[in-house]
Motif scaffolding. Structure first.
Motif, mmCIF file in Angstrom:
data_model
loop_
_atom_site.group_PDB
_atom_site.id
_atom_site.type_symbol
_atom_site.label_atom_id
_atom_site.label_comp_id
_atom_site.label_asym_id
_atom_site.label_seq_id
_atom_site.Cartn_x
_atom_site.Cartn_y
_atom_site.Cartn_z
ATOM 1 N N ILE A 43 0.906 -1.157 -0.183
ATOM 2 C CA ILE A 43 0.473 -0.079 -0.145
ATOM 3 C C ILE A 43 0.702 1.175 -0.212
ATOM 4 N N GLU A 44 2.137 1.861 1.058
ATOM 5 C CA GLU A 44 2.624 2.060 0.854
ATOM 6 C C GLU A 44 3.524 2.381 -0.666
ATOM 7 N N PHE A 45 3.450 1.787 -1.216
ATOM 8 C CA PHE A 45 4.140 1.833 -2.771
ATOM 9 C C PHE A 45 3.505 2.003 -4.326
ATOM 10 N N LYS A 46 2.262 1.488 -3.415
ATOM 11 C CA LYS A 46 1.473 2.488 -4.320
ATOM 12 C C LYS A 46 0.855 3.900 -4.183
ATOM 13 N N ARG A 47 0.872 4.211 -3.170
ATOM 14 C CA ARG A 47 0.523 5.740 -2.347
ATOM 15 C C ARG A 47 1.453 6.575 -3.020
ATOM 16 N N GLN A 48 2.921 6.112 -2.419
ATOM 17 C CA GLN A 48 3.868 6.763 -3.075
ATOM 18 C C GLN A 48 3.343 7.029 -4.446
ATOM 19 N N VAL A 49 4.036 5.826 -5.793
ATOM 20 C CA VAL A 49 3.110 5.893 -7.100
ATOM 21 C C VAL A 49 2.541 7.091 -7.379
ATOM 22 N N ALA A 50 1.654 7.205 -6.971
ATOM 23 C CA ALA A 50 0.261 7.333 -7.041
ATOM 24 C C ALA A 50 -0.284 9.120 -7.156
ATOM 25 N N GLN A 51 0.595 9.353 -5.555
ATOM 26 C CA GLN A 51 0.835 11.160 -5.757
ATOM 27 C C GLN A 51 2.094 11.511 -5.905
ATOM 28 N N GLU A 52 3.356 10.807 -6.990
ATOM 29 C CA GLU A 52 4.140 11.459 -7.435
ATOM 30 C C GLU A 52 3.432 11.927 -8.973
ATOM 31 N N TYR A 53 2.151 10.835 -8.838
ATOM 32 C CA TYR A 53 2.068 11.160 -10.233
ATOM 33 C C TYR A 53 0.475 11.788 -10.266
ATOM 34 N N LEU A 54 0.181 12.176 -9.286
ATOM 35 C CA LEU A 54 -1.312 13.288 -9.222
ATOM 36 C C LEU A 54 -0.294 14.877 -8.555
ATOM 37 N N SER A 55 0.678 14.714 -8.648
ATOM 38 C CA SER A 55 1.781 15.950 -8.195
ATOM 39 C C SER A 55 2.229 16.063 -9.865
ATOM 40 N N GLY A 56 2.028 15.654 -11.322
ATOM 41 C CA GLY A 56 2.429 16.022 -12.577
ATOM 42 C C GLY A 56 3.572 14.974 -13.168
ATOM 43 N N GLU A 57 4.373 14.056 -12.369
ATOM 44 C CA GLU A 57 5.122 12.962 -13.390
ATOM 45 C C GLU A 57 4.599 12.555 -13.652
#
Length: 51
Positions: free
Chosen positions: A20-34
């Motif tokens: 879950i932590e990994f998924k949250r990290q990737v999602a946050q990076e995606y939402l920040s414009g990555e």
């Protein structure tokens, strides 16, 4: 039904599940414009896992 020794009843997709932590990290990076391509390459995941 009997199971073979050394084999679990897990589905194939469960063997490659990310935390879950990994998924949250990737999602946050995606939402920040990555860009998805960069995320996939950096985290060594397939591009198809990112919307």
């Amino acid at each position: 039904m009997t199971s073979l020794v050394g084999f679990s009843k897990r589905e194939p997709w469960q063997d490659t599940a990310h935390s879950i932590e990994f998924k949250r990290q990737v999602a946050q990076e995606y939402l920040s414009g990555e860009m998805p391509r960069g995320l996939a390459k950096r985290h060594d995941i397939t591009r198809n896992l990112i919307p």
